[in-house]
Write an enzyme that holds these catalytic residues in place. Structure first.
Site: not given
Ligand code: DX5
Ligand code: ZN
Length: 228
Positions: A37, A180
């Site tokens: 991320d 996610d």
């Protein structure tokens, strides 16, 4: 489930002081790829990895590295993340005013492209630009808002997975459908039964004693949830 089950360990929850080793364990445990991320402190209220972390991680593993751009204005950074060695770049659809062009720019570099959709967003951009569906490799239904690991699972996720499957199948496309955020033993059965095959997991893999065992447990739970 149309596509094979894939587990994507999210390094946001790894021990940053021991990142290379934890990445290696995630690979050894059967991670399909590694999820990084990228946060800018603006699109989401956190900072995580910079561009240079990508080549550092790639030195430690052979599996693909996915850059999940949780940043504003991702278009200007796509080439940088490509040159850094990303095997796939995922953009958040709400950060891309011209989503088809963004996706074309990513795939034009010869790497895979994915799209993330936040809990409060719909599929309008995909419906308005159906050509995107043939170009992407992954559509992520965000079960949390970008920013942090360990957040609660949004109840909108499961119906959205079903809608994503319908869109994909109507278009005759083949991309993976991922989730996610908050992927773990309690949420996996519903996620998998709703049709998602690509599970991005942070805390449930890295916030425990044994990364390899945690990945096996996720795989087992997911495999046991598949409706044939
Ligand atoms: C959230 C990230 C996720 C995060 C998920 O901004 O996109 O990839 O690592 O963490 P868990 O699995 O702990 O919810
Ligand atoms: Zn992510």
């Amino acid at each position: 489930m149309k596509q094979p089950l894939k587990i994507s360990p999210s390094l946001l929850s790894a021990d940053f002081g021991n990142l290379a080793e934890e990445a290696r364990l995630a690979e050894k445990g059967g991670g399909h790829d590694l999820h990084l991320d990228i946060m800018d402190g603006h699109y989401c209220h956190n900072f995580s990895f910079g561009i240079d972390v990508i080549p550092a991680i790639k030195k430690s593993v052979k599996i693909p590295v996915v850059a999940h751009l949780e940043i504003d204005n991702p278009d200007v950074f796509i080439e940088d993340f490509f040159h850094a060695g990303s095997d796939m770049i995922v953009v958040q659809e709400d950060t891309c005013p011209h989503l088809p062009i963004t996706i074309r720019n990513i795939t034009g570099l010869g790497i895979k492209a994915g799209i993330g959709i936040n809990p409060d967003r719909g599929f309008e951009k995909l419906e308005a630009n159906p050509e995107i569906l043939d170009r992407i490799d992954l559509l992520i239904i965000m079960a949390v808002y970008p920013g942090f690991g360990g957040q609660p699972f949004s109840p909108v996720t499961l119906p959205k997975i079903k809608t994503a499957c319908r869109l994909r199948d109507q278009a005759g496309a083949n991309f993976d459908i991922g989730v996610d955020g908050s992927v773990g033993k309690h949420t996996i059965p519903g996620i998998v039964r709703s049709g998602a095959n690509y599970l991005i997991a942070g805390s449930s893999i890295f916030n425990g004693y044994d990364i390899i065992k945690n990945i096996s447990a996720i795989k087992e739970t997911a495999a046991g949830s598949i409706v044939i």
